[in-house]
Design an enzyme around this catalytic site. Structure first.
Site, mmCIF file in Angstrom:
data_model
loop_
_atom_site.group_PDB
_atom_site.id
_atom_site.type_symbol
_atom_site.label_atom_id
_atom_site.label_comp_id
_atom_site.label_asym_id
_atom_site.label_seq_id
_atom_site.Cartn_x
_atom_site.Cartn_y
_atom_site.Cartn_z
ATOM 1 N N GLU A 14 101.544 27.157 23.088
ATOM 2 C CA GLU A 14 100.650 28.053 23.816
ATOM 3 C C GLU A 14 101.050 29.520 23.665
ATOM 4 O O GLU A 14 100.680 30.362 24.483
ATOM 5 C CB GLU A 14 100.616 27.667 25.293
ATOM 6 C CG GLU A 14 100.095 26.262 25.546
ATOM 7 C CD GLU A 14 100.162 25.889 27.009
ATOM 8 O OE1 GLU A 14 99.382 26.450 27.802
ATOM 9 O OE2 GLU A 14 100.991 25.031 27.356
ATOM 10 N N SER A 143 97.416 23.237 28.450
ATOM 11 C CA SER A 143 96.233 23.760 27.774
ATOM 12 C C SER A 143 95.517 22.720 26.918
ATOM 13 O O SER A 143 94.904 23.049 25.907
ATOM 14 C CB SER A 143 96.588 24.975 26.909
ATOM 15 O OG SER A 143 96.921 26.073 27.712
ATOM 16 N N TYR A 210 89.802 28.734 25.784
ATOM 17 C CA TYR A 210 90.186 30.096 25.454
ATOM 18 C C TYR A 210 89.229 30.834 24.533
ATOM 19 O O TYR A 210 89.305 32.054 24.431
ATOM 20 C CB TYR A 210 91.602 30.096 24.847
ATOM 21 C CG TYR A 210 92.611 29.540 25.810
ATOM 22 C CD1 TYR A 210 92.892 30.197 26.999
ATOM 23 C CD2 TYR A 210 93.248 28.326 25.574
ATOM 24 C CE1 TYR A 210 93.798 29.681 27.912
ATOM 25 C CE2 TYR A 210 94.155 27.800 26.483
ATOM 26 C CZ TYR A 210 94.429 28.483 27.645
ATOM 27 O OH TYR A 210 95.313 27.972 28.550
ATOM 28 N N ARG A 249 97.452 26.219 39.722
ATOM 29 C CA ARG A 249 96.076 25.767 39.556
ATOM 30 C C ARG A 249 96.079 24.263 39.362
ATOM 31 O O ARG A 249 96.788 23.745 38.492
ATOM 32 C CB ARG A 249 95.427 26.427 38.340
ATOM 33 C CG ARG A 249 93.896 26.327 38.327
ATOM 34 C CD ARG A 249 93.314 26.648 36.963
ATOM 35 N NE ARG A 249 93.636 25.600 36.010
ATOM 36 C CZ ARG A 249 94.318 25.794 34.891
ATOM 37 N NH1 ARG A 249 94.776 26.994 34.577
ATOM 38 N NH2 ARG A 249 94.575 24.784 34.080
ATOM 39 N N ASP A 251 94.109 20.787 38.382
ATOM 40 C CA ASP A 251 92.977 20.276 37.620
ATOM 41 C C ASP A 251 92.636 18.879 38.111
ATOM 42 O O ASP A 251 93.529 18.034 38.279
ATOM 43 C CB ASP A 251 93.313 20.241 36.131
ATOM 44 C CG ASP A 251 93.540 21.632 35.554
ATOM 45 O OD1 ASP A 251 92.955 22.593 36.094
ATOM 46 O OD2 ASP A 251 94.302 21.771 34.583
ATOM 47 N N GLU A 268 96.666 17.180 37.127
ATOM 48 C CA GLU A 268 97.952 17.878 37.026
ATOM 49 C C GLU A 268 97.894 19.208 37.743
ATOM 50 O O GLU A 268 96.814 19.672 38.149
ATOM 51 C CB GLU A 268 98.327 18.100 35.555
ATOM 52 C CG GLU A 268 97.305 18.887 34.767
ATOM 53 C CD GLU A 268 97.607 18.874 33.273
ATOM 54 O OE1 GLU A 268 98.105 19.905 32.787
ATOM 55 O OE2 GLU A 268 97.357 17.858 32.607
ATOM 56 N N ASN A 270 99.190 23.194 37.178
ATOM 57 C CA ASN A 270 99.690 24.194 36.241
ATOM 58 C C ASN A 270 100.420 25.264 37.040
ATOM 59 O O ASN A 270 99.804 25.970 37.846
ATOM 60 C CB ASN A 270 98.515 24.798 35.467
ATOM 61 C CG ASN A 270 98.935 25.718 34.348
ATOM 62 O OD1 ASN A 270 99.962 26.383 34.435
ATOM 63 N ND2 ASN A 270 98.144 25.758 33.305
ATOM 64 N N GLY A 274 96.811 30.452 33.338
ATOM 65 C CA GLY A 274 96.462 31.488 32.376
ATOM 66 C C GLY A 274 95.920 32.735 33.052
ATOM 67 O O GLY A 274 95.278 32.679 34.105
#
Length: 307
Positions: A14, A143, A210, A249, A251, A268, A270, A274
């Site tokens: 990443e 990601s 992205y 964050r 998901d 999961e 994060n 990002g």
């Protein structure tokens, strides 16, 4: 005026995302009045330590993503150097990055997780680890790097196993139909729920995350009010179950295929969300009236060493 060193780049899959995050954060912090020292991280660990020692920052803004940047490694170095840093500490970072360990923590906290198991390349090559459809993903990447969906009648299983390059094990996880949701958390507050719609109905992969136009974000998500509140609750409890701090964050999948209010499944957390122009956490913060420079400044103010 606080001196803030921004770490970005790194050596994970990443890296490019982290470079973009860093390039967003640097001017945002300057706009908030901080003295900023950009440090692009490479494989030269000695150079990184020398740069930090020379700069003597009050705080490190950790804009690294992926392995070595959000898995506890850089956090341990910063603890050793006694430099406060943004986001979660060593333990929470390592726990969140290890999908199997994180799911164990989530399950212990009573949070909904999908059926899953770890498999070797040889086991995956030999037979389906779960009934189809299922997802194959790296245990320690983010990601959506390396994620594959094996659907009914799919004959790619042996090929996926043969080309696997993300460690000795993969995680196989039951595929949850429905929608992709995400919830940002700042400290003790869940922000909002975003419904993520990948372009042309595609899987929400790295490109969708992205690339400009790769996905559409519906904020706030147009879902049943009970499901919306439950998603906020799950995200905050997941943040707490891992011992996270700062911003995270979560998901989730939302299976509304048989009608609402549907079923939520936590995928999961994060710990280094990002911070790119297409990223979800800044979008949710802005939705609640928190501009990007203020979000970054809040992260700096929350920085500390240790757990």
């Amino acid at each position: 005026m606080s001196r803030v060193a921004v770490l970005y780049g790194g050596i994970s899959a990443e890296r490019e995302v982290s470079l973009v995050s860093g390039r967003q954060v640097i001017p945002a912090l300057r706009a908030s009045g901080f003295e900023v020292i950009p440090i692009e991280v490479t494989r030269d660990l000695g150079a990184l330590i020398a740069a930090l020692t020379s700069a003597r920052p009050d705080v490190v803004f950790n804009a690294l993503h992926g392995r070595f940047g959000e898995d506890g490694c850089i956090q341990g170095i910063l603890d050793w150097l006694e430099i406060p840093y943004t986001h979660s500490g060593v333990r929470a970072s390592a726990l969140a990055m290890d999908k199997a360990a994180a799911k164990s923590a989530f399950a212990a906290a009573g949070l909904p997780v999908a059926r899953h198991r770890l498999v070797t390349r040889e086991e995956l090559a030999a037979a389906h680890p779960l009934p189809t459809p299922y997802v194959v993903k790296p245990v320690n990447e983010g990601s959506s790097v390396g994620v594959e969906i094996v659907r009914n009648g799919d004959n790619r299983r042996a090929e996926i196993a043969r080309n696997w390059r993300y460690g000795a094990h993969a995680m196989a996880e039951t595929y949850i139909p429905g929608r992709e949701l995400t919830v940002g958390v700042m400290g003790d507050r869940a922000l909002a729920v975003t419904d993520i719609i990948a372009a042309a109905g595609a899987f929400y992969d790295y490109e969708s995350k992205y690339a400009a136009g790769g996905s559409r974000h519906v904020l706030p998500a147009q879902i049943h009010p009970d499901a919306y509140e439950a998603a906020l609750d799950i995200a905050l409890r997941a943040h707490q179950a891992l011992g996270c701090r700062g911003a995270t964050r979560a998901d989730l999948r939302y299976d509304d295929t048989e009608g609402e209010p549907g079923r939520l499944v936590l995928l999961e957390v994060n710990t280094q969300p990002g911070l790119t122009p297409t990223s979800l956490l800044p979008e949710q913060a802005a939705h609640l009236g928190i501009p990007f420079p203020a979000l970054c400044a809040w992260m700096v103010k929350e920085a500390r060493c240790g757990a």
